[in-house]
Design a protein around this motif. Structure first.
Motif, PDB file in Angstrom:
ATOM      1  N   ARG A   1     130.029  12.676  19.784  1.00  0.00           N
ATOM      2  CA  ARG A   1     129.097  13.615  19.644  1.00  0.00           C
ATOM      3  C   ARG A   1     127.686  13.258  20.538  1.00  0.00           C
TER       4      ARG A   1
ATOM      5  N   GLU B   1     126.329  14.767  24.089  1.00  0.00           N
ATOM      6  CA  GLU B   1     125.088  15.432  23.980  1.00  0.00           C
ATOM      7  C   GLU B   1     124.396  14.529  25.062  1.00  0.00           C
TER       8      GLU B   1
ATOM      9  N   GLY C   1     127.466  20.758  31.104  1.00  0.00           N
ATOM     10  CA  GLY C   1     126.357  20.029  30.375  1.00  0.00           C
ATOM     11  C   GLY C   1     125.722  20.965  29.171  1.00  0.00           C
TER      12      GLY C   1
ATOM     13  N   GLN D   1     127.649  21.384  25.941  1.00  0.00           N
ATOM     14  CA  GLN D   1     127.739  20.483  24.816  1.00  0.00           C
ATOM     15  C   GLN D   1     126.553  20.853  23.601  1.00  0.00           C
TER      16      GLN D   1
ATOM     17  N   ILE E   1     125.344  12.978  27.931  1.00  0.00           N
ATOM     18  CA  ILE E   1     126.014  13.299  29.360  1.00  0.00           C
ATOM     19  C   ILE E   1     125.620  14.917  29.645  1.00  0.00           C
ATOM     20  N   GLY E   2     125.650  15.326  28.569  1.00  0.00           N
ATOM     21  CA  GLY E   2     125.292  17.033  28.528  1.00  0.00           C
ATOM     22  C   GLY E   2     123.726  17.233  29.053  1.00  0.00           C
ATOM     23  N   ARG E   3     122.916  16.581  28.325  1.00  0.00           N
ATOM     24  CA  ARG E   3     121.398  16.746  28.714  1.00  0.00           C
ATOM     25  C   ARG E   3     121.254  16.004  30.095  1.00  0.00           C
TER      26      ARG E   3
END
Lengths: 205, 205
Positions: free
Chosen positions: A112, A116, B119, B122, A118-120
């Motif tokens: 998780r 998160e 992105g 997530q 990589i997502g942000r």
């Protein structure tokens, strides 16, 4: 308690200043531990200062953002779990390491956390840069080092660009982590390794 | 202008109601076109209503969120570019398709668009679900269909789980898109294909 050259004990703790490297390592240990237990939720400079006994001023001096502190702490927190063994058999060693990575992703908040970050980082160029600088480029380097040993040992063809293999093993795992159409499990890990080591086409006659 | 069974022209445009399927296809075409020209920036229900001539009420009825409208429009906008040819040679066909995908990622806003959607997904479970439902699961299915034809033709070993191969080709490209430690280019695409088709170990003696 270390000894100086005369054999007299030298106080490193409690009295006087501890070496910066030692303090820094302690902070990274604290952060890695917090992240693997609780993920990013609740990680603040305040709580790291409290748990490590290091002032917020010092923390800010070494890590300008919470993202940088988290990434550096995480890299150090997983380095033993994700170490590359070298038994002389690259396929066995990569299998061991990928199953360790699988365990981290599926039994700790690490999956998780990475998703998160990589997502942000898709909409935060500073975080993206820190992610690569403090985490992903170092992890890639360690994998590439192990594969290059295998190339010198004749276990992987010399013309193979090992950086590409990294995307086909760990990158494929990140892909399922980030877009979970299909599960990340032991069968998947074993199939990734079989496909890239043996190839998917029938054996040449 | 179509003809009815007596050969008389039937007015479909301008007068009366157009069939819902046709209106829907027009909207998706408009959205796909906007996304490939400008990316997500500036995509709003207002601008889609204006460009397609379809009321916002109808748009909201069909697509409950802008994310759903964008994903559905994008899937339709890229389906010709990303179609899987079937020349009878799976390696040649996958090479063609992956280079088309590379072109889309590197010469249109598609790469940035996909990276932003993955992105955001997530930390947005609704978007994550819509992304899989309206985009990624359909794309995976098309790739799997082409690989299964190749398995029946004896070009890929029958025991290979083709879903895993998808993560090792397209998933590996997404990995470099999302964590750009290394470039996404034609050499990378060709190496991905060589590794997974031929395997990275020396040929068996």
């Amino acid at each position: 308690m270390a000894n100086d050259i005369d054999g007299a004990p030298v106080a490193r703790h409690g009295r006087g200043r501890r070496p910066a490297d030692e303090v820094r390592a302690d902070v990274l240990h604290t952060v890695g531990d917090l992240l693997l237990r609780r993920g990013l939720t609740g990680l603040t400079f305040e709580c790291v200062a409290r748990e490590s006994g290091v002032s917020k001023t010092t923390l800010y001096k070494w890590w300008p953002s919470l993202g940088a502190l988290a990434l550096d702490g995480y890299f150090h927190g997983v380095q033993d779990t994700l170490a590359f063994p070298d038994t002389g058999d690259v396929r066995a060693d990569v299998t061991t390491q990928l199953h360790q990575f699988l365990g981290l992703m599926t039994t700790t908040p690490a999956g998780r956390l990475l998703a998160e970050l990589i997502g942000r980082s898709q909409t935060d160029p500073d975080l993206a840069r820190e992610y690569r600088r403090l985490y992903s480029s170092g992890r890639r380097q360690l994998a590439a080092d192990r594969f290059r040993i295998a190339q010198r040992a004749g276990q992987i063809r010399s013309e193979i660009d090992v950086r590409v293999v990294i995307d086909q093993l760990w990158g494929a795992m990140y892909h399922r982590l980030l877009v979970p159409d299909e599960p990340v499990n032991a069968d998947f890990v074993d199939a990734l390794i079989e496909n890239v080591f043996a190839g998917i086409t029938p054996a040449r006659p």
